[in-house]
Design an enzyme around this catalytic site. Structure first.
Site, PDB file in Angstrom:
ATOM      1  N   HIS A  55       6.375   1.476   2.230  1.00 36.04           N
ATOM      2  CA  HIS A  55       6.636   0.121   1.734  1.00 36.04           C
ATOM      3  C   HIS A  55       8.112  -0.041   1.348  1.00 36.04           C
ATOM      4  O   HIS A  55       8.804  -0.933   1.851  1.00 36.04           O
ATOM      5  CB  HIS A  55       5.723  -0.166   0.533  1.00 36.04           C
ATOM      6  N   GLU A  56       8.599   0.836   0.487  1.00 38.51           N
ATOM      7  CA  GLU A  56       9.998   0.733   0.057  1.00 38.51           C
ATOM      8  C   GLU A  56      10.928   1.043   1.232  1.00 38.51           C
ATOM      9  O   GLU A  56      12.006   0.464   1.351  1.00 38.51           O
ATOM     10  CB  GLU A  56      10.280   1.653  -1.134  1.00 38.51           C
TER      11      GLU A  56
ATOM     12  N   HIS B 280      11.485  -2.142   3.077  1.00 37.16           N
ATOM     13  CA  HIS B 280      12.497  -2.962   2.377  1.00 37.16           C
ATOM     14  C   HIS B 280      13.903  -2.404   2.635  1.00 37.16           C
ATOM     15  O   HIS B 280      14.844  -3.141   2.902  1.00 37.16           O
ATOM     16  CB  HIS B 280      12.240  -2.929   0.861  1.00 37.16           C
TER      17      HIS B 280
ATOM     18  N   GLU C  33       9.470  -9.122   2.085  1.00 35.41           N
ATOM     19  CA  GLU C  33       8.139  -8.522   1.953  1.00 35.41           C
ATOM     20  C   GLU C  33       7.520  -8.294   3.334  1.00 35.41           C
ATOM     21  O   GLU C  33       6.729  -7.359   3.514  1.00 35.41           O
ATOM     22  CB  GLU C  33       7.250  -9.419   1.088  1.00 35.41           C
TER      23      GLU C  33
END
Lengths: 498, 498
Positions: free
Chosen positions: A262-263, A266, A292
């Site tokens: 997830h990070e 980003h 997102e």
């Protein structure tokens, strides 16, 4: 380059220096600062933030942006895009005068204090008066900013410029009308066993596996680093320094794995923004929703796919043979995609997540348009959780008090979380059409073509286009619920045989 | 508190916020930043430094400090001390106009470039013209600042306010007249075996031992942390965040040990400064010489004493039994105090160190008063090393080009290194008189009474007094060479039996 543009560029770069300094000091505060540093670090950050505000509102800069906006026909395409975004930001902030900003900032301080106390005592009524003030100010803000159709549009603009209720309503209608029965169908099917995902997973081995995932998805460790922090986050300290953090839970390897993906998503976005426009809108992310979309795309469409684990599961098995050697890839794949309704948004699976957001979206709209009063909020919340998720809310802490957003005066923010998933589904469907052998390469552990595609389609444009336009440019269509519907039907249909 | 004083205090605190932010970002750059962050970090620091400069030279602040200085009789003692120090700093900087500062800063850039190139090519003549310019500017600076007796006094003031050649000359005469024959006598004695100090010393075990030393000397890990960096340093990011770094050499445990004690000494000083005067002179260190006295006192007077190791040597033996179990405390104590002359200042032992500084002091004075030309500097340097240390300088890199200071335009800085040792000797002699059972407690691993004494005598005063006055207040005497002479005669006399 004109003299005015050069001045504008210099000022925005100085502002970016200040913002990067604040980011660096904030990272330090969250990750490694000794405890007694806190009061001084707060001062340092407040001082820099004050200087950034002064720079941003400097009359000469404001006038220069206005002047450049009037003469934007004489600028290059990239220059004109920068000026347009800066002018839009400025127009918005000029509509909120100093007195209003101060009243709001005071209400936020009081709201945050009240929320902390209400959470501690598990009693929404302690937060309700402060929230009523915050909502009234948000309604005033919407009137000051102006809107064409719905006052909520003016608030959305702060987080997702270009997005409106007119676009959001049909998307959330999809959640209501399609996802409600679909998620119920999945819940009714036999739940997979995921007991083996909890056990004893060595800290260092998990850490090394997480670094491998980040490296192999294309995260540049010469322009960033991973550390641990109480909550995972990504931070852009400069175009050459985009850091991620994770949490390693030695009882559950999933926490670290999903946070890395997830990070990492980003961070790949931030590392791929055009650094030659340092400090200017083109070097910034398009919106929270687009940001997102990058994290959800990597976490869900790549990371929770069977193809991804066809490559990585044998790696993981070799790292944790005691826990996983007797578990098949299919059993593992089913387990990491187990769904179940719950009370807490941040713990929700990729289906139920959107009910949490839908509920907040409907409540926020009601508060802003005046059809819902803060005194009715708790009952409306509890009723909605019963209706959409079939769960009973046992107390305020696990209900209407769970998120910090409203206490921070953030109304219009929540939809960006679901937008992330819907943009991700639409972008990923497009990538599957445009990238030859995408899934086959992912089965071989190679996602480089996907990253190149994202770099070209999303990252390199920065804030050149507003999110709705970026979506049309990438997929030829406005954002819709359909690609997400197709994605979850295919995936969960296959998993559960319907 | 008067309105003017309150304004002055606010401005100095904002300035301290900026300086702390710069310190935090610099720490990050030296210790953990990914490589691609460098160009942006340089921008960020330069932007903050520019803002700090603007704040410091703001006409309203300058006028306020002048006004407060005129009315200092109406201020409290602490307020008056702050104002006096600020006024002195300001008076100095106002004497150097913008044109001069720009010329000097340009000469420093060019000097640094030339020095790098000269070092690379091992050829002083490539640096000499740039150094000649820097020296001419330093002479101009001295004239602009003004002085009573010697132009070098005006330069000393930048690093060690209140110190003059008239005070330094007799101290360095002690080095020349006493330390020259004394060090020769030590060199002539049988050199101790120190081969066992080199070997294989586990990284983690060394690290943990270093943390133990820091903790037990009183370093507050809630207000700081230790990390590794290419060169050890101490940095004050805020009164609640004073960090140290070290180097761990797995071949030689001494590197880490002395750096912990040395940087720990600096850090205890910073942690002990009065935080209630945050941002003001009273919360700052008195001078570079006093700062260095704190590191040398802990490193040499405590750390290289037999009493200290009477407690810590058994600990160290239990950590590294393979290397040390057959080595007696006395053999160990002799080994860690081995002296030998060398070419490089930073590698010198506690006796020979002062010849390196004496040589630079004599050469700098010659350059500033005009009795020595930069074209003669290399020969003068080599001749002095032969005369004082009995070593032949084989090339410029190990000779006149070894230090960065002159290339940075720092003339008048070197004496503060030796002043540190002389202040340390004088303070420690006083501490031994005033603290009952000091050595006995150190033999038990307890240095807390020493730290309390330093807190009371040195740390809590910050910059309230200039260093020479602080020394008189603590010891009743002006700084002299005598306590150092007594210290080395007793220590090395005992070690070598003369």
């Amino acid at each position: 380059m004109s003299k005015a543009y050069s001045y504008y560029q210099d000022q925005l770069r100085t502002l970016a220096d200040l913002e990067g300094a604040i980011a660096g000091l904030s990272w330090d505060k969250e990750v490694i600062m000794p405890s007694k540093g806190h009061p001084y670090r707060s001062r340092q950050i407040a001082t820099l933030a004050g200087m950034a505000h002064e720079l941003k509102t400097d009359p000469k800069l404001v006038a220069t942006i206005d002047e450049l906006y009037q003469q934007r026909a004489d600028l290059s395409e990239a220059e004109a895009a920068n000026v347009l975004r800066s002018w839009e930001d400025q127009r918005r902030s000029l509509k909120l005068d100093k007195d209003f900003v101060m009243r709001q900032s005071q209400a936020i301080s009081q709201g945050y204090e009240a929320w902390l106390k209400a959470r501690e005592q598990n009693d929404f009524s302690l937060f309700e008066p402060a929230l009523a003030t915050l909502v009234a100010l948000k309604r005033e803000e919407a009137e000051r900013i102006g809107y064409e159709e719905h006052p909520y549009d003016a608030l959305l603009e702060e987080y997702e410029p270009g997005m409106t209720c007119a676009q959001l309503d049909p998307i959330f209608a999809g959640v209501r009308e399609h996802l409600t029965p679909f998620a119920a169908k999945v819940r009714a099917a036999e739940s997979p066993d995921d007991g083996f995902l909890v056990g004893s997973f060595d800290w260092q081995k998990q850490w090394d596996f997480g670094l491998q995932l980040l490296r192999e998805m294309g995260y540049d460790f010469e322009a960033g680093r991973q550390d641990t922090s109480p909550h995972p986050f990504t931070i852009n300290i400069s175009p050459g320094d985009v850091r991620v953090t994770t949490v390693v839970d030695t009882q559950d390897f999933q926490t670290m794995t999903w946070s890395c993906l997830h990070e990492g998503g980003h961070a790949l976005y931030e590392q791929g923004l055009p650094a030659d426009d340092y400090g200017l809108p083109r070097s910034r992310a398009a919106s929270l929703g687009i940001h997102e979309s990058q994290s959800r795309l990597w976490e869900n469409h790549v990371g929770r796919s069977r193809d991804y684990w066809q490559y990585y599961y044998p790696v993981l098995q070799s790292i944790f043979p005691d826990q996983l050697q007797d578990i098949s890839l299919d059993a593992f794949y089913r387990a990491i995609n187990k769904v179940q309704p719950g009370l807490i948004r941040t713990q929700a699976d990729e289906l139920h997540y959107h009910f949490h957001v839908l509920i907040r979206y409907e409540l926020e709209k009601g508060l802003v348009e005046g059809s819902l009063n803060t005194s009715e909020l708790k009952e409306a919340w509890n009723e909605a959780y019963e209706r959409y998720l079939g769960v009973e809310v046992p107390d305020d802490r696990q209900g209407v008090l769970q998120d910090i957003h409203w206490a921070h005066g953030s109304i219009g923010y929540f939809p960006t979380y679901s937008l992330g998933s819907f943009y991700a589904a639409q972008f990923y469907a497009q990538a599957q059409q445009e990238i030859p052998d995408l899934q086959e390469n992912i089965r071989k552990g190679d996602s480089s073509a996907l990253l190149s595609w994202l770099r070209k389609k999303v990252h390199q444009h920065g804030r050149q286009y507003l999110a709705p336009e970026l979506c049309r440019r990438i997929t030829g269509e406005p954002l819709s619920y359909e690609p997400f519907r197709e994605y979850v039907e295919r995936k969960y249909g296959t998993l559960y045989g319907f």
